[in-house]
Scaffold this active site. Structure first.
Site, PDB file in Angstrom:
ATOM      1  N   ASP A  75     -51.618 -16.704  -8.964  1.00 20.19           N
ATOM      2  CA  ASP A  75     -51.804 -16.529 -10.296  1.00 20.19           C
ATOM      3  C   ASP A  75     -52.872 -17.599 -11.137  1.00 20.19           C
ATOM      4  OD1 ASP A  75     -51.243 -16.234 -13.222  1.00 20.19           O
ATOM      5  OD2 ASP A  75     -48.934 -16.600 -12.728  1.00 20.19           O
ATOM      6  N   SER A 102     -53.341 -14.090 -15.644  1.00 16.55           N
ATOM      7  CA  SER A 102     -52.433 -13.327 -15.360  1.00 16.55           C
ATOM      8  C   SER A 102     -52.453 -12.043 -16.096  1.00 16.55           C
ATOM      9  CB  SER A 102     -51.048 -14.182 -15.872  1.00 16.55           C
ATOM     10  OG  SER A 102     -49.999 -13.444 -15.414  1.00 16.55           O
TER      11      SER A 102
END
Length: 386
Positions: free
Chosen positions: A215, A77
């Site tokens: 993600d 991330s």
């Protein structure tokens, strides 16, 4: 996801019992891991700026960069974005961003990245600005050009498998030599926040591979430390630069793991009576918070336990703020006021003790790590000159 984590944990527990080799600094494998957390990436950015400054001071070299000292830098991330910023080369084949450039990046671009799209049914943010700025900053650079080994995670929702982008695996999986901006957007594309990312890669044989990614926290649950250690282990076994390491153990690992902060109440806590009234949507939001918080804690617990069991506790440092409050707990509050608070959180964290049992502060521990990293780099350079 649970199976993957269990395998990694078992792998490292077995690894830790296979050798009692006494390593020299020159034989150490150095690893930097950076958690996910959206705009809270400002907190590890403060830590990185301090560490890079210490390395420059120790080596009397204002051009020293983190990528010069770590064999593996991994992130997920926002941690994946930081990884790319400090490992992607510029026209002089040096990191395009110094650590001191990261916080200004968040202040300049954060408010535009986290600009509510207004959509009721789609993700909160359309991701267009994020992808645009990544393309501008990272250009056409691909994984193989990174200045040190990287480990950036994502998750393919079409194949239902994690996708790990590393340099060392390209010989076996050339399709993973993607553009860094595609990788960075993918690892940051948190469900509900940003749209998934689709792109394709071409191999030299003409094969086309497609990716449908979200993600990286879906694959690593926010803390990529175990993943980064796994990549470092493979690197030590396969890279000729580590040929002197006959049997890797934790005495030969130097791991710095940076968190993005958790709530003082272990994120948000609830009572059974309160949760009994929830519907599916409310549970979905709560489970995400609980999973991320619990995973971060347990990963640190597993790693620290193994390092301590092999008398190598000084080789592992987890830098984490566990007392976030108010807006600083939000991963998407990119207001200037909140970003200033996050900078203060990072600066205050440096002055805090590493643990209740030790008077050593994070600042002192990072200075110690900087000296170790510097000494190890010099020893390896001297060895290579013979």
């Amino acid at each position: 996801m649970a199976t993957t984590k269990s395998f990694l944990i078992l792998f490292f527990m077995i690894l830790a019992t296979t050798s009692s080799t006494c390593a020299t600094l020159g034989e150490m494998v150095t690893v930097l891991s950076i958690d996910g957390g959206g705009i809270k990436g400002i907190i590890p950015a403060v830590i990185l700026e301090f560490l890079e400054g210490q390395l420059q001071e120790v080596d009397n070299n204002k051009d020293a960069r983190l990528a010069d000292y770590f064999d593996v830098i991994g992130g997920t991330s926002t941690g994946g974005l930081l990884t790319a910023m400090i490992t992607t080369p510029n026209e002089n084949n040096r990191p395009f961003a110094a650590a001191k450039d990261i916080i200004p990046f968040y202040f300049e671009h954060g408010p535009h990245i986290f600009n509510y799209s207004g959509s009721i049914f789609g993700p909160m943010y359309d991701g267009k600005y994020l992808l645009q700025v990544l393309q501008e900053k990272l250009g056409e650079t691909r994984v193989h050009q990174a200045l040190t080994e990287v480990a950036i995670s994502s998750f393919d929702i079409k194949t239902n498998k994690p996708v790990i982008f590393t340099k060392s695996n390209l010989a076996k999986s050339p399709e993973l030599d993607a553009k860094m901006y595609d990788i960075c957007y993918s690892t940051a594309a948190a469900p509900m926040y940003f749209p998934p990312h689709y792109f394709i890669t071409h191999t030299s044989d003409g094969d086309i591979y497609e990716f449908n990614l979200v993600d990286g926290a879906v694959a690593t649950v926010g803390d990529p430390a175990l993943l980064s250690l796994s990549v470092a282990t493979r690197l030590a076994q396969e890279d000729p630069a580590f040929s002197s390491i006959k049997s890797l153990d934790y005495k030969q690992m130097l791991l710095l793991s940076l968190g993005t902060g958790t709530n003082s109440e272990f994120d948000k806590t609830y009572t059974a009576e309160e949760a009994a009234k929830w519907g599916p949507l409310r549970w979905l939001l709560a489970i995400q918070q609980m999973t991320n918080a619990a995973s971060s804690y347990m990963t640190d617990y597993y790693i620290s336990t193994v390092f301590q069991a092999h008398h190598s506790q000084n080789n592992y440092l987890r830098v984490q703020e566990n007392a976030l409050t108010g807006t600083t707990t939000e991963m998407d509050d990119a207001s200037e006021a909140n970003m200033e608070l996050l900078v203060q959180v990072g600066e205050t964290l440096l002055k805090k003790p590493v643990s209740k049992d030790s008077p050593e502060t994070y600042e002192e521990a990072l200075k110690r790590f900087a000296k170790l990293l510097s000494d190890r780099k010099k020893l390896r350079a001297n060895k290579a000159s013979y």
